[in-house]
Design a protein around this motif. Sequence first.
Motif, PDB file in Angstrom:
ATOM      1  N   ARG A  64       0.822  -1.223   0.000  1.00 51.17           N
ATOM      2  CA  ARG A  64       0.000   0.000   0.000  1.00 51.17           C
ATOM      3  C   ARG A  64       0.854   1.270   0.000  1.00 51.17           C
ATOM      4  N   ARG A  66       1.581   4.796   1.670  1.00 54.40           N
ATOM      5  CA  ARG A  66       1.448   5.233   3.064  1.00 54.40           C
ATOM      6  C   ARG A  66       1.020   6.703   3.109  1.00 54.40           C
ATOM      7  N   PRO A 107      -4.815  11.657  15.114  1.00 58.28           N
ATOM      8  CA  PRO A 107      -4.710  10.299  14.566  1.00 58.28           C
ATOM      9  C   PRO A 107      -4.014   9.333  15.534  1.00 58.28           C
ATOM     10  N   ASN A 108      -4.562   8.130  15.597  1.00 54.91           N
ATOM     11  CA  ASN A 108      -3.874   7.098  16.373  1.00 54.91           C
ATOM     12  C   ASN A 108      -4.087   5.743  15.719  1.00 54.91           C
ATOM     13  N   ARG A 109      -3.136   4.864  15.974  1.00 55.22           N
ATOM     14  CA  ARG A 109      -3.064   3.602  15.234  1.00 55.22           C
ATOM     15  C   ARG A 109      -4.147   2.597  15.605  1.00 55.22           C
ATOM     16  N   GLU A 115      -1.698   5.127  10.003  1.00 50.88           N
ATOM     17  CA  GLU A 115      -0.378   4.504  10.076  1.00 50.88           C
ATOM     18  C   GLU A 115       0.354   4.840  11.376  1.00 50.88           C
ATOM     19  N   MET A 116       0.295   6.124  11.753  1.00 49.10           N
ATOM     20  CA  MET A 116       1.092   6.557  12.900  1.00 49.10           C
ATOM     21  C   MET A 116       0.300   7.519  13.767  1.00 49.10           C
ATOM     22  N   ASN A 117       0.664   7.550  15.055  1.00 49.02           N
ATOM     23  CA  ASN A 117       0.053   8.517  15.963  1.00 49.02           C
ATOM     24  C   ASN A 117       0.722   9.868  15.727  1.00 49.02           C
ATOM     25  N   HIS A 123       6.446  16.382  13.073  1.00 50.34           N
ATOM     26  CA  HIS A 123       6.984  15.019  13.162  1.00 50.34           C
ATOM     27  C   HIS A 123       6.804  14.209  11.873  1.00 50.34           C
ATOM     28  N   SER A 126       9.639  13.466   9.021  1.00 52.19           N
ATOM     29  CA  SER A 126      10.732  12.557   9.423  1.00 52.19           C
ATOM     30  C   SER A 126      10.269  11.105   9.330  1.00 52.19           C
ATOM     31  N   ILE A 127       9.054  10.859   9.807  1.00 53.75           N
ATOM     32  CA  ILE A 127       8.516   9.494   9.760  1.00 53.75           C
ATOM     33  C   ILE A 127       8.394   9.055   8.300  1.00 53.75           C
ATOM     34  N   VAL A 129      10.185  10.081   5.831  1.00 55.78           N
ATOM     35  CA  VAL A 129      11.545   9.813   5.327  1.00 55.78           C
ATOM     36  C   VAL A 129      11.945   8.386   5.695  1.00 55.78           C
ATOM     37  N   GLY A 130      11.671   7.988   6.933  1.00 58.07           N
ATOM     38  CA  GLY A 130      12.007   6.622   7.358  1.00 58.07           C
ATOM     39  C   GLY A 130      11.273   5.576   6.532  1.00 58.07           C
ATOM     40  N   MET A 131       9.979   5.820   6.302  1.00 58.06           N
ATOM     41  CA  MET A 131       9.188   4.860   5.509  1.00 58.06           C
ATOM     42  C   MET A 131       9.706   4.798   4.067  1.00 58.06           C
ATOM     43  N   TYR A 142       5.907   1.258  -3.313  1.00 56.58           N
ATOM     44  CA  TYR A 142       4.906   2.112  -2.679  1.00 56.58           C
ATOM     45  C   TYR A 142       5.436   3.542  -2.549  1.00 56.58           C
TER      46      TYR A 142
END
Lengths: 280, 316
Positions: A64, A66, A107-109, A115-117, A123, A126-127, A129-131, A142
């Motif tokens: 999928r 993200r 948002p919360n998982r 996907e993320m809280n 924030h 950065s998340i 970038v990691g994905m 994806y």
Amino acid sequence: MNKKISQNVNLQKKAAQIRRDIVDIVYRTSAGHIGGSLSETDILVALYYEVMKIDPKNPHWSERDRFILSKGHAIDAYYCVLADRGFFDKERLQTYSQFGSDFIGHPNRAIPGIEMNTGALGHGLSIGVGMAIAGKMDNKDYRVFVLMGDGELAEGSVWEAAMAAANYKLDNLVAIIDRNRLQITGKTEDVMALTPLEDKWKSFGWNVSVVDGHDIPSICNALSKENKIDGVPSLIIAETIKGKGISFMENNASWHHGVMNADQYKMACEELDKMLEVLS
Amino acid sequence: MNKIHNRQVVCETLIEIAKSDKDIVVLCSDSRGSASMKPFAEKYPERLIEIGIAEQNIVGVAAGLAHSGKKPFVASPACFLTTRSAEQIKVDVSYSNTNVKLLGISSGISYGALGMSHHSLQDIALLRAIPNIMIVVPADRFEAENMTRVLSEYKGPAYMRLGRNPVEDVYSSCDYGFELGRAVTLKEGDSLSILTFGETVKTALDAAELMEKEGIKCRVINMHTIKPIDEECIIKAAKETGAIMTIEEHSILSGFGAAVAEVVVQNCPVPMKIMGIPDEPAIPGKSKEVFAHYGISAENLCKEAEKLINIKKNGW
């Protein structure tokens, strides 16, 4: 061509319907952030109904695309889109903002499709970038979409992530700015000037497009894979109107998280119902 | 006597684990040298993700990697990693429950002469109050190896605090039954208990040896896991020895001593002494000098133990 036009009308209708849902849940709970939810609605509709590769019945599908709502407070539109797309039963939104509910103000998982809280600004990129790095490492195709608010761009961490995305040539990462030019205190340019915003991102090594954030075909076009430049992350500045779709809320910072009284709710519903009628 | 850097052991162990576990990645913030991660970078260049001097970003990126199935180890100076990116740890790691391992290098007063900006004497206090993150500190190279192995298997957020100084061995091998959350009693005794972790475990053992000559039987417990803390072991020590001294390379406020005290006062109140760095910018100097300045030397711990035993016998 006709098919395309009718699809565009359908998406506009969908956006109007989502705005109607937003008004309902915000009025019912006297909570939420309506201004930013209304400004981002067309962007979310473009992503969730046209652009993103998703399977609402299988929210953890490994292939999928993200999505991260970095401007997490604008949750109302996000919940309404996820519910309408079938990630969960719309009825569950009845508990929004109530004691012990999973449907909290950010948002919360615990919610399928999220996907993320998030909620603390600055924030999400950065998340993302990691994905995106993980996607490259695993040779997955994806894409990662991160929606940020413009007020949020005062956070230094956004620019740390912007540097890293260009450094790692993350062409599978697409950041979108909901550029409604207002934040809780007032105009973004008065609170902390962002202009020249396009130049800032270009100088950070991003492929920048500026679109009308309420013109769904233009948003889809900017978000399409064809707009990608190899080895360069993409940024879409979506020029939007805070409170879009409800005349008395548009471009008014007091509707950042304003709560409607009964008359205002009635007026908002009438305006949106009228729009739905026109589109039908 | 062996004096090996724990960070070096962590790197060697990660290199070994990464051979079979392709998801292990290491992130550095211009810190691969100070974190002793250069050998990992040479062995697995594609799995060493350099983020530059950007601690907020490094934690967020690690969360994104973990969300995508990677097992990120973030090696960055403890002072910056924990306070600069406190919010990313709270939200992106703990709250989002991402499988991120934070390696806080040169922790405590390791960078003694560099001043308060480089001391990390608040990290335990800060992270202890954040739910869903484990805090561990190895006492020597064997424990560092055990911890690295166990953490690479453990699915969830964790913070490993690593001192900069080479440390003497506390154990003779890795086979002493290491288990996350279960403290290790290194020396039995019933006069009082010293509970500590990391570099000061050795100091506590030295102090207990000196005490023995005076007829004081000091129990020494290595509390390698600070969160979740081994309550059972603390209560047992309080009941059986009647006095507890804690030693920490951390502020005496809200840190390890406080964590032990929370258990003691609510279960089996006994006289306690919390040794650590007082509420002030720590005096600059080499670790040993700084420890001695604040009374953390084998000789002074004996004196403090005598005072504590006196209170235990005669009351306050």
